[in-house]
Each structure stands twice: as structure tokens, then as C-alpha cells.
Design a protein around this motif. Sequence first.
Motif, PDB file in Angstrom:
ATOM      1  N   LYS A   8      18.862  42.948  -4.979  1.00  0.00           N
ATOM      2  CA  LYS A   8      18.335  43.969  -4.446  1.00  0.00           C
ATOM      3  C   LYS A   8      17.326  43.660  -3.175  1.00  0.00           C
ATOM      4  O   LYS A   8      16.722  42.449  -3.085  1.00  0.00           O
ATOM      5  N   TRP A 387      15.484  50.053  -2.122  1.00  0.00           N
ATOM      6  CA  TRP A 387      16.319  48.702  -2.013  1.00  0.00           C
ATOM      7  C   TRP A 387      17.686  48.955  -1.912  1.00  0.00           C
ATOM      8  O   TRP A 387      18.451  50.128  -2.473  1.00  0.00           O
ATOM      9  N   ARG A 389      21.569  47.181  -3.267  1.00  0.00           N
ATOM     10  CA  ARG A 389      21.883  46.168  -4.052  1.00  0.00           C
ATOM     11  C   ARG A 389      23.179  45.851  -3.805  1.00  0.00           C
ATOM     12  O   ARG A 389      24.312  46.814  -3.410  1.00  0.00           O
TER      13      ARG A 389
END
Length: 395
Positions: A8, A387, A389
Motif C-alpha cells: 500500500k 492508500w 494497493r
Amino acid sequence: MAHTPQVKIPATYLRGGTSKGVFFRLQDLPERCQVPGPARDKLFMRVIGSPDPYSAHIDGMGSATSSTSKCVILSKSSQPDHDVDYLYGQIAIDKAFVDWSGNCGNLSTGAGAFAIHAGLVDPARIPDNGTCMVRIWQANIGKTIIAHVPVTNGQVQETGDFELDGVTFPAAEIVLEFLDPSDDGEEGSALFPTGNLIDELEVPGIGVLKATMIAAGIPTVFVNAEEIGYTGAELREAINTDPEALARFEAIRVAGALRMGLIKSAEEAATRQHTPKIAFVAPAKDYHTASGKEVKAGEIDLLVRALSMGKLHHAMMGTCAVAIGTAAAIPGTLVNLAAGGGEREAVRFGHPSGTLRVGAEARRVNGDWSVTKAVMSRSARILMEGWVRVPGDAF
């Protein structure tokens, strides 16, 4: 069977103008992606969901249009008297390719706002209330952009009543100044790379077309709508559902790229999809936008339609708007003639989603035209932050 876990990476999903992109701080990227190269390109393609043979971007942050297949990197500036360095990558949708050859004018708006959000601007330069002047170094093309970002209680003001055609909801207005936007890099030293305001452009399979080829904001090839069988009032569906039409526009783009010296062979065009842009112009006339709104001829100076990454844009690219404003300010270009000719410091043009006003300051220097500044208003808003990923073996 071994499985590679996802990693992430801190990121912000942000709308700037009529585009969207995934924004990163340079220091937040994995170490091998903090420098240009295959790892960075692979990371950004995986973030967006490219290459996607389905052209849907189901497994990524993109939305399968050139306006939404973008990544941005910001860092504290390496240049004196600038706040941030801004690097932009245009990710191809169905090909494994990231184009670093130009800027995104729409996301330049986001760059100004994100610079403050991300703590990349000296707090001493940010007022409690008012406007923060963010000095941006556009690293792709080596140019300065000034973003005048509204601030309330020390934070970027994102909501407001500024309406931008092509964007559904109003937001706060951000004024952008593109300083010295003409191309003076390795690929050309003139605002008009051919030295002419209008050229006779030989296009294989089409013939000879009148063209204005300009390097301001982004290298752009302008042709007359009428000369290629259009009115200038077309919407996306009229062009993007016609493979033969798209092939003709690509042929014009490639011919223009060769004439402007951006590529040395037609084959190189496949690795330079972001530039040059191809646009067609027509005198002002009544038309209906993609939302059904009627635009009267008296409300605009001319009509412009532009293609990005091989498809007609739903509104107008910010950098192409700079090219439009600059060309309109110079008597004798196709853009200027479509707007009625004469000298002008600003132009309002009609695009598929509505209208846009852009100003430019052009002047003659030793017999050659130069442009000192182009100005337009956009808006920006954070859509999501946290974030992204991606699989750890993707880059």
C-alpha cells in the motif's frame, strides 16, 4: 503455491479541472519508483489498471478515458523561487505505455491545491485567509505555472460557486498562469516550429490540409473543421464511434508531429500518444452541449473540438486551451481567423461540454511571435485519500 501480498502506497485521488488523477508525494513512492524508469511506469500502469484489453479499467483507479488515466508526482522544488516540482504521466489504456512528453493543464490545478494539502509549501507562505500563490515547476516541459489557490482558515478552500463546464458541481475557483508557455526545449525553439502561421500539411490518405501548428501549452495541430467534413459542433459520439474518422485524425496528428519535428518517423508516433494534440476549429454557431444545454453563437468567439490519446475529449484539455488562447491572440492563425481575426487578448470558445475563456499575452520579438503568459480558471477537489494497493510483484 506462493502468493505475493499487496503493498500500500499513500495516495490522493483528486479532480483537477475536467480531469482526474492519482497524486503521490515523491517520498511516499517505493524507493525504486522514486526515479524515472520501468519500475515507476509499471507501478503507475498497475495503479490505473493498464494495459486493459477490455478498455474498462475495472481492476484499477482509471476510468478508461484519457481524462482519467493519469498519475502525478509532487515534491519540494529543486528550482529556485518555486514551491514544488510537478511531474505528470499519461497512462495509455490498452497499451503498456506511460507518456511523459507533456503536461496536463487540468491537473496543474490539482497540483497547486495538492501542494498545500501535502505540506509541500512553506507554511509561512500560506495565509490564514486569502489566496496562496503556489509556484509550480512543471518538470515534464520545464515551465513555470502559478496557481492562485483560495485558502480559508489555513486550509485549501475546495467548495465554492465557480462553475466549470464539463464538471457537474460548482467548486472554488483556482486561477492558473502559464508563464512563457511556448516550447523552447530540445524539440523546437519557436512558438511555430515550422516558422509559419499556416502551413499546407500533406496527410497520407487525405491530401493537403491547411494547418496551424503551435507549441504553446502543448504542441497542437489545428485544422479547419469544414476542410475535414465537420461543422465544429460535434459531440464525442459523432467521432469516437467512427473508427475511420479516428484513423484519419491519427493520420493528421502523425503528419503534424513529423512536420513539427516532434518525431523522426511515423512509427515513433505510437510511443508519443500524448503529444501533439489534434484540434479542429470553426466560426461560432449555435449548438447543444453533451448535457443538452444550448450555447448561442453570440456567447462564444469560435468552436473548437480536440482529441486526446486518440479520442475526442469530452470538454477541453487545459494545455490545449493554452494553445487555443495563444493562437487566437496571433492574427493570421486558423484559430484567430475562425474567431473573426484581428488582435485579441482573450477568447471564449465552445467545446462539447460548454464554453471556456482563456487569455494570452502574445507579442512580436525581432519579427517572431512569442507568448509571455496564458491565463485561465479551473477548480480542484480531493475525492479520496489514503492508500492505493497494488500487488508487490507488479513493479
